[in-house]
Scaffold this motif. Structure first.
Motif, PDB file in Angstrom:
ATOM      1  N   GLY A 158       0.805  -1.217   0.000  1.00 11.80           N
ATOM      2  CA  GLY A 158       0.000   0.000   0.000  1.00 11.80           C
ATOM      3  C   GLY A 158       0.836   1.263   0.000  1.00 11.80           C
ATOM      4  O   GLY A 158       0.308   2.346   0.252  1.00 11.80           O
ATOM      5  N   GLY A 159       2.123   1.148  -0.291  1.00 10.92           N
ATOM      6  CA  GLY A 159       3.018   2.291  -0.203  1.00 10.92           C
ATOM      7  C   GLY A 159       3.574   2.730  -1.534  1.00 10.92           C
ATOM      8  O   GLY A 159       3.302   2.141  -2.583  1.00 10.92           O
ATOM      9  N   GLU A 160       4.373   3.792  -1.474  1.00 16.31           N
ATOM     10  CA  GLU A 160       5.065   4.336  -2.635  1.00 16.31           C
ATOM     11  C   GLU A 160       6.548   4.001  -2.533  1.00 16.31           C
ATOM     12  O   GLU A 160       7.157   4.135  -1.475  1.00 16.31           O
ATOM     13  N   PHE A 161       7.137   3.624  -3.677  1.00 14.41           N
ATOM     14  CA  PHE A 161       8.554   3.261  -3.728  1.00 14.41           C
ATOM     15  C   PHE A 161       9.211   4.117  -4.804  1.00 14.41           C
ATOM     16  O   PHE A 161       8.806   4.096  -5.964  1.00 14.41           O
ATOM     17  N   HIS A 162      10.202   4.894  -4.389  1.00 13.83           N
ATOM     18  CA  HIS A 162      10.905   5.817  -5.286  1.00 13.83           C
ATOM     19  C   HIS A 162      12.355   5.370  -5.423  1.00 13.83           C
ATOM     20  O   HIS A 162      13.028   5.115  -4.421  1.00 13.83           O
ATOM     21  N   LEU A 215      18.252   2.252   1.633  1.00 14.44           N
ATOM     22  CA  LEU A 215      16.801   2.440   1.638  1.00 14.44           C
ATOM     23  C   LEU A 215      16.416   3.353   2.788  1.00 14.44           C
ATOM     24  O   LEU A 215      16.707   3.076   3.952  1.00 14.44           O
ATOM     25  N   MET A 216      15.741   4.456   2.450  1.00 11.58           N
ATOM     26  CA  MET A 216      15.161   5.335   3.465  1.00 11.58           C
ATOM     27  C   MET A 216      13.666   5.049   3.533  1.00 11.58           C
ATOM     28  O   MET A 216      13.001   4.944   2.511  1.00 11.58           O
ATOM     29  N   VAL A 217      13.144   4.927   4.741  1.00 16.29           N
ATOM     30  CA  VAL A 217      11.723   4.661   4.962  1.00 16.29           C
ATOM     31  C   VAL A 217      11.137   5.811   5.770  1.00 16.29           C
ATOM     32  O   VAL A 217      11.638   6.129   6.852  1.00 16.29           O
ATOM     33  N   PHE A 218      10.076   6.436   5.236  1.00 18.02           N
ATOM     34  CA  PHE A 218       9.348   7.470   5.963  1.00 18.02           C
ATOM     35  C   PHE A 218       7.913   7.000   6.178  1.00 18.02           C
ATOM     36  O   PHE A 218       7.183   6.728   5.217  1.00 18.02           O
ATOM     37  N   ILE A 219       7.486   6.917   7.447  1.00 19.71           N
ATOM     38  CA  ILE A 219       6.142   6.473   7.811  1.00 19.71           C
ATOM     39  C   ILE A 219       5.323   7.694   8.209  1.00 19.71           C
ATOM     40  O   ILE A 219       5.703   8.443   9.116  1.00 19.71           O
ATOM     41  N   TRP A 233       0.118  12.049   0.588  1.00 14.99           N
ATOM     42  CA  TRP A 233       0.259  13.391   1.156  1.00 14.99           C
ATOM     43  C   TRP A 233       1.720  13.794   1.331  1.00 14.99           C
ATOM     44  O   TRP A 233       2.001  14.967   1.565  1.00 14.99           O
ATOM     45  N   PHE A 234       2.649  12.848   1.231  1.00 17.45           N
ATOM     46  CA  PHE A 234       4.025  13.108   1.659  1.00 17.45           C
ATOM     47  C   PHE A 234       5.090  12.706   0.643  1.00 17.45           C
ATOM     48  O   PHE A 234       6.270  12.662   0.989  1.00 17.45           O
ATOM     49  N   SER A 235       4.697  12.457  -0.587  1.00 18.19           N
ATOM     50  CA  SER A 235       5.662  12.015  -1.603  1.00 18.19           C
ATOM     51  C   SER A 235       6.846  12.961  -1.725  1.00 18.19           C
ATOM     52  O   SER A 235       7.993  12.530  -1.938  1.00 18.19           O
ATOM     53  N   HIS A 236       6.598  14.271  -1.619  1.00 17.89           N
ATOM     54  CA  HIS A 236       7.651  15.267  -1.810  1.00 17.89           C
ATOM     55  C   HIS A 236       8.760  15.155  -0.773  1.00 17.89           C
ATOM     56  O   HIS A 236       9.885  15.634  -1.005  1.00 17.89           O
ATOM     57  N   LEU A 285      11.026   4.482   0.525  1.00 18.07           N
ATOM     58  CA  LEU A 285       9.735   3.825   0.696  1.00 18.07           C
ATOM     59  C   LEU A 285       8.870   4.669   1.610  1.00 18.07           C
ATOM     60  O   LEU A 285       9.305   5.047   2.706  1.00 18.07           O
ATOM     61  N   LEU A 286       7.640   4.970   1.162  1.00 21.06           N
ATOM     62  CA  LEU A 286       6.635   5.597   2.009  1.00 21.06           C
ATOM     63  C   LEU A 286       5.525   4.571   2.198  1.00 21.06           C
ATOM     64  O   LEU A 286       4.652   4.409   1.338  1.00 21.06           O
TER      65      LEU A 286
END
Length: 263
Positions: A45-49, A58-62, A74-77, A90-91
């Protein structure tokens, strides 16, 4: 800090920040504008850039939202800072309350982190904001649902304005939607666990936040000091609960450096 008589107000953020109600729409616009320049892939269910070239890690922002609002869109930027430094980002998404449970959210995020880790070599830097800071801390606890090889790759955990002791939230109107029984509040509070040892922990909070958020950050910093390889606390001047995450969009900001520097 004086005695608290209104716990709902103590944990309220938007109403105490000038222009606070405008932040979610601003986030959504900034995130959409960023995705228009480079569409992410989906991981669960997340976004992978992915960055240009081979990722450095790998940086993960929750995301936050008191476990009841928002999502990665809401937080892709906020991926921009890490991407510019050559990191994959990964968000994760997670099932929101009241349908989702706190343990279910933790497990959903863990599954997405494990899936992204299969695609990216190198260290993992884990961060999250508010409720996401809680989930980031839960993933490095002694009962982490992460596979052991993935947990071992987490070299830094940086919760931002996190919630680490959930017992006070039992005094708020959120308790029902979050299912905060005494047992759940203790089980899902990072405060009542020990963290993984072989990583750096950096607690980050804004100096202009509600007093309870600064208190929560100081509490976990003190409780976990001495367990990870290194434990730091930054109270960032001039930042409140809604703009304290803005630095992640800037590769040179001290927040991004604290998360990714030294690798």
């Amino acid at each position: 800090m004086p005695g608290i008589t209104d716990w709902d107000d103590a944990y309220a953020n938007i109403v105490h920040i000038p222009g606070g109600a405008e932040f979610p729409d601003r986030w959504l616009r900034d995130a959409a504008a960023f995705r228009a320049t480079r569409a992410p892939e989906a991981v669960g269910g997340g976004e992978f850039h992915l960055p240009e070239g081979a990722p450095r890690g790998l940086m993960v922002f929750i995301h936050g939202g008191y476990w009841m609002k928002f999502g990665p869109a809401w937080f892709s930027h906020l991926a921009q800072g890490a991407l510019a430094r050559g990191w994959a980002v990964l968000l994760p998404g997670y099932p929101l309350a009241p349908t989702g449970t706190l343990s279910g959210m933790r497990d959903a995020v863990a599954a997405q982190v494990a899936a992204a880790a299969e695609r990216v070599a190198g260290p993992i830097a884990l961060t999250g904001h508010s409720a996401g800071g809680h989930l980031a801390a839960r993933l490095i606890c002694d009962d982490s649902p992460l596979p052991a090889p993935v947990l071992a790759r987490i070299r830094r955990c940086l919760p931002i304005s996190g919630l680490f002791d959930l017992r006070p939230l039992q005094q708020t109107a959120m308790r029902g939607d979050l299912g905060l029984t005494d047992e759940v509040a203790r089980r899902e509070s990072p405060l009542f666990h020990l963290p993984a040892r072989d990583l750096d922990l950096h607690i980050w909070v804004g100096a202009d936040e509600r007093a309870v958020f600064v208190q929560q950050s100081r509490l976990i910093h003190a409780a976990w000091a001495g367990w990870p390889d290194r434990t730091d606390l930054t109270v960032e001047p001039g930042r409140h609960h809604l703009d304290v995450i803005d630095g992640l969009a800037d590769p040179a900001h001290p927040l991004t450096e604290a998360l990714l520097g030294g690798f």
